[in-house]
Design a protein around this motif. Structure first.
Motif, short mmCIF file in Angstrom:
data_model
loop_
_atom_site.label_atom_id
_atom_site.label_comp_id
_atom_site.label_asym_id
_atom_site.label_seq_id
_atom_site.Cartn_x
_atom_site.Cartn_y
_atom_site.Cartn_z
N LEU A 49 0.83 -1.20 0.00
CA LEU A 49 0.00 0.00 0.00
C LEU A 49 0.86 1.25 0.00
CD1 LEU A 49 -3.19 0.21 0.19
CD2 LEU A 49 -2.20 -2.04 0.63
N GLY A 50 0.49 2.20 -0.83
CA GLY A 50 1.12 3.50 -0.81
C GLY A 50 0.21 4.51 -0.12
N LEU A 51 0.82 5.38 0.66
CA LEU A 51 0.09 6.50 1.28
C LEU A 51 -1.13 6.05 2.08
CD1 LEU A 51 0.19 9.13 -1.64
CD2 LEU A 51 1.87 8.74 0.16
N ASN A 52 -0.97 5.00 2.89
CA ASN A 52 -2.12 4.50 3.65
C ASN A 52 -2.21 5.11 5.05
OD1 ASN A 52 -4.47 2.96 3.84
ND2 ASN A 52 -3.40 1.26 4.83
N TYR A 53 -1.35 6.07 5.35
CA TYR A 53 -1.44 6.86 6.57
C TYR A 53 -1.49 8.33 6.15
CZ TYR A 53 -0.13 2.81 9.47
OH TYR A 53 -0.08 1.60 10.11
N ALA A 54 -2.49 9.06 6.65
CA ALA A 54 -2.66 10.45 6.24
C ALA A 54 -1.45 11.31 6.61
CB ALA A 54 -3.93 11.03 6.86
N LEU A 69 -4.13 2.69 -2.83
CA LEU A 69 -3.09 2.75 -3.85
C LEU A 69 -2.23 1.51 -3.68
CD1 LEU A 69 -2.15 6.51 -3.41
CD2 LEU A 69 -3.68 5.51 -5.11
N VAL A 70 -2.51 0.50 -4.49
CA VAL A 70 -1.89 -0.82 -4.31
C VAL A 70 -0.91 -1.08 -5.45
CG1 VAL A 70 -2.32 -3.27 -3.96
CG2 VAL A 70 -4.06 -1.60 -3.29
N PHE A 71 0.27 -1.60 -5.11
CA PHE A 71 1.21 -2.04 -6.13
C PHE A 71 1.74 -3.41 -5.72
CE2 PHE A 71 3.39 0.63 -3.08
CZ PHE A 71 4.56 -0.07 -2.77
N LEU A 72 2.41 -4.07 -6.64
CA LEU A 72 2.91 -5.42 -6.42
C LEU A 72 4.43 -5.41 -6.25
CD1 LEU A 72 0.82 -7.42 -9.05
CD2 LEU A 72 0.28 -6.99 -6.65
N LYS A 73 4.92 -6.40 -5.49
CA LYS A 73 6.35 -6.54 -5.27
C LYS A 73 6.77 -7.96 -5.64
CE LYS A 73 8.10 -4.94 -1.47
NZ LYS A 73 9.05 -3.95 -2.01
N GLY A 74 8.03 -8.09 -6.03
CA GLY A 74 8.57 -9.41 -6.36
C GLY A 74 9.21 -10.06 -5.16
#
Length: 250
Positions: A49-54, A69-74
């Motif tokens: 998660l990106g920016l999940n804390y204000a 705002l979700v992205f994937l990691k290897g």
């Protein structure tokens, strides 16, 4: 129960903590400094998660997001407790991110928030380093920011979900060379763990072994070669990591 994966005397073992001692799956008791700590789980899909804390979004001069705002990691990114993270020689800003990780325990599809905890096997800690030099956009980090080899220490323990009374009310802290540099609480997440499970499972199937890194609060500062970084979460443990020069790492 606190469970782990370690290498000892040439073999990989499942292990667990009992009465403050580290016990291997074959019954042997070993000292924690005698083992090589591995990521406590072998993950399938890694969500972050990106920016999940204000407060972290504000720290970066961004408005809080209106949807996750979700992205994937290897899997190449993950290393275990007491591992070394390589800092590229050309970067000027590489900061830690102390994050609570939720581990999915059973197949989940179209799960409602009220039922979401039933699908969590347990929790661990991740320190998801970010290299700001490579950042194109805080809302969609590119691969070089969040998929660097060794840049996501995780562990040391996988703590059973039943042993975590309220995962949405845990204190997170980071120490750099013994100095407290970050402190926050999971209660300040914008999108809670149950919400994230509902959101993700609404358009895709979550499977056992999938993990969700839930973001970090404010307080991210640059780290240098030689720094010891400790990320800890109340009731989950302390994850120790050292920054090394990429040419000296082994």
């Amino acid at each position: 129960m606190k469970r782990a994966r370690v290498a000892y005397m040439g073999s990989v073992h499942d292990a667990y903590e009992k009465d403050g001692e580290l016990r291997l799956d074959d019954g042997r008791i070993v000292f924690q400094h005698e083992v090589v700590w591995l990521p406590p789980i072998i993950p399938k899909t890694i969500f972050a998660l990106g920016l999940n804390y204000a407060d972290h979004a504000k720290e970066l001069d961004f408005k809080a997001p209106s949807e996750p705002l979700v992205f994937l990691k290897g899997p190449n990114t993950l290393i275990g407790h007491r591992g070394q993270t390589r800092r590229p020689a050309d970067v000027t800003f590489m900061h830690y991110e102390c994050e609570l990780v939720a581990v999915i325990g059973k197949r989940a599809r179209n799960v409602e928030t009220k039922d979401a905890y039933e699908y969590v096997e347990g929790y661990t800690i991740a320190n998801d380093y970010a290299i700001r030099n490579y950042l194109e956009n805080y809302y969609r980090p590119n691969l070089r920011v969040k998929n660097r080899d060794t840049c996501t220490p995780i562990g040391p323990w996988l703590v059973d979900a039943a042993d975590v009374e309220d995962p949405m009310n845990l204190i997170l802290r980071t120490y750099v060379n013994g100095k407290l540099t970050q402190e926050g609480s999971t209660k300040d997440m914008i999108f809670s763990i149950p919400y994230l499970i509902e959101y993700l499972s609404s358009f895709m199937t979550l499977n056992p072994g999938d993990i969700i890194l839930t973001g970090t609060p404010k307080g991210a500062v640059d780290t240098k070669v030689g720094d010891e970084v400790v990320t800890e979460i109340e009731g989950i443990g302390r994850l120790v990591n050292t920054i090394v020069d990429e040419d000296e790492a082994h």
